[in-house]
Scaffold this active site. Structure first.
Site, short mmCIF file in Angstrom:
data_model
loop_
_atom_site.label_atom_id
_atom_site.label_comp_id
_atom_site.label_asym_id
_atom_site.label_seq_id
_atom_site.Cartn_x
_atom_site.Cartn_y
_atom_site.Cartn_z
N HIS A 196 0.85 -1.20 0.00
CA HIS A 196 0.00 0.00 0.00
C HIS A 196 0.87 1.24 0.00
O HIS A 196 2.09 1.16 0.17
CB HIS A 196 -1.00 -0.01 1.16
CG HIS A 196 -0.41 0.11 2.53
ND1 HIS A 196 0.43 -0.84 3.07
CD2 HIS A 196 -0.54 1.07 3.48
CE1 HIS A 196 0.77 -0.48 4.29
NE2 HIS A 196 0.21 0.69 4.57
N HIS A 240 1.34 3.95 1.88
CA HIS A 240 1.87 4.73 3.01
C HIS A 240 3.39 4.85 2.96
O HIS A 240 4.09 3.88 2.62
CB HIS A 240 1.43 4.11 4.34
CG HIS A 240 -0.01 4.40 4.67
ND1 HIS A 240 -0.74 3.66 5.57
CD2 HIS A 240 -0.85 5.36 4.19
CE1 HIS A 240 -1.97 4.16 5.64
NE2 HIS A 240 -2.06 5.17 4.81
N ASP A 286 5.70 4.87 5.11
CA ASP A 286 6.53 3.94 5.89
C ASP A 286 6.56 2.53 5.27
O ASP A 286 7.13 1.60 5.85
CB ASP A 286 6.09 3.89 7.37
CG ASP A 286 4.69 3.33 7.55
OD1 ASP A 286 3.85 3.49 6.64
OD2 ASP A 286 4.44 2.72 8.61
N HIS A 287 5.99 2.40 4.07
CA HIS A 287 6.11 1.16 3.29
C HIS A 287 6.75 1.40 1.92
O HIS A 287 7.05 0.45 1.21
CB HIS A 287 4.73 0.49 3.12
CG HIS A 287 4.18 -0.01 4.42
ND1 HIS A 287 4.12 -1.35 4.74
CD2 HIS A 287 3.72 0.66 5.50
CE1 HIS A 287 3.61 -1.48 5.97
NE2 HIS A 287 3.37 -0.28 6.44
N HIS A 316 -7.63 -0.38 5.43
CA HIS A 316 -6.55 0.47 5.97
C HIS A 316 -6.26 1.58 4.96
O HIS A 316 -6.28 2.76 5.29
CB HIS A 316 -5.33 -0.39 6.25
CG HIS A 316 -4.12 0.36 6.71
ND1 HIS A 316 -4.05 0.99 7.93
CD2 HIS A 316 -2.94 0.62 6.09
CE1 HIS A 316 -2.87 1.59 8.05
NE2 HIS A 316 -2.18 1.38 6.95
N ASP A 353 -0.40 -3.79 6.27
CA ASP A 353 -1.05 -3.21 7.46
C ASP A 353 -2.53 -3.57 7.54
O ASP A 353 -3.31 -2.87 8.17
CB ASP A 353 -0.91 -1.68 7.45
CG ASP A 353 0.50 -1.22 7.77
OD1 ASP A 353 1.36 -2.08 8.06
OD2 ASP A 353 0.75 0.00 7.73
N HIS A 398 4.27 -4.42 10.92
CA HIS A 398 4.76 -3.74 12.14
C HIS A 398 4.91 -4.70 13.31
O HIS A 398 4.20 -5.69 13.41
CB HIS A 398 3.78 -2.64 12.57
CG HIS A 398 3.75 -1.46 11.66
ND1 HIS A 398 4.55 -0.37 11.82
CD2 HIS A 398 2.98 -1.21 10.56
CE1 HIS A 398 4.30 0.52 10.87
NE2 HIS A 398 3.35 0.03 10.08
ZN LIG Z 1 -0.10 1.74 6.47
#
Ligand SMILES: [Zn+2]
Length: 255
Positions: free
Chosen positions: A56, A58, A60-61, A114, A133, A171
């Site tokens: 996805h 985001h 942080d990915h 998400h 996530d 995570h």
């Molecule tokens: Zn995420």
């Protein structure tokens, strides 16, 4: 030969993971939170990065994708619905599409909730699932771009995977998730056993993932919202599972 995996921490509590095909030498990073830990993992394993499979959009990915692509000329595979928000995409995938890593093959499962276009990658022959996530160990992602009903349907799709599927999530949240889950199901013995095991792993600075789908089904309250006992525990006996799920998610948001 079966796939090999290598798990490592990125940023504060993100996981990066490499999936390697020993026959062809191909290696995929599942998401790329940042470039440096991926480079370190490639050095440790001696593997060559051929692909990045993105779950996805985001940051942080995806924060490491541009740098890794420039250095390794790897192919970037991303969810169809989020390609415009992900750097350097070469190929987009939808529900049931195949993403190949050398001789390995992943099936794409769309798991919106998400984010609106979130996907998971399932390597059925190797019983590996990379769920980003959407599902966490004993938890699930926040419902940011979708509805609770949408997220519940996505979790049901993942729950249908075989019990011995190893679940890699995005995570390290497991211990906090367990503390919350105990407030929903204080009498769940599988959850109590998992708490002990996870406390030991955390004390030893070891990752708590992967878990298996069987372990998650036994102890993850977000996968158990359709059980009458769980509905009763949150004061929603007889209500639809999606409503029970929404209530548990809301309680977790406030916890
Ligand atoms: Zn995420």
């Amino acid at each position: 030969m079966p796939a090999k995996t290598h798990l490592f921490l990125c940023l504060k509590d993100n996981y990066g993971v490499l999936v390697h095909d020993p026959d062809s030498g191909a290696t995929a990073a599942i998401d790329a939170p940042e470039a440096a830990p991926v480079e370190a993992a490639l050095k440790t394993t001696g593997w060559r990065l051929s692909d990045i499979l993105v779950t996805h959009h985001h940051h942080d990915h995806t924060g490491g994708i541009a740098e890794l692509k420039q250095r390794h000329r790897c192919r970037v595979v991303a969810p169809h619905g989020e390609a415009a928000r992900i750097p350097a995409v070469d190929e987009t995938v939808r529900e049931n599409d195949k993403a190949r890593v050398g001789g390995l093959e992943a099936r794409v499962i769309e798991t919106p909730g998400h984010t609106a276009g979130h996907i998971a990658y399932v390597f059925a022959a190797d019983k590996l699932a990379f769920v980003g996530d959407t599902l966490f160990s004993i938890g699930c992602g926040r419902v940011i771009e979708g509805t609770p009903e949408m997220m519940w349907q996505s979790l049901l799709k993942l729950r249908a995977l075989p019990d011995d599927t190893r679940i890699y999530c995005g995570h390290e949240y497991t211990l906090a998730n367990i503390r919350f889950a105990r407030t929903v199901e204080p009498d769940n013995t599988a959850l109590a056993a998992r708490e002990k095991a996870v406390e030991q792993l955390v004390a030893a600075h070891k990752p708590t993932i992967p878990s298996t789908m069987g372990e998650e089904k036994a102890a993850n309250p977000f996968l158990r919202a359709d059980l009458p006992a769980v509905a009763a525990k949150v004061g929603l006996a007889g209500k639809p599972a999606a409503q029970v799920f929404a209530e548990i998610r809301e309680r977790k948001n406030r916890s």
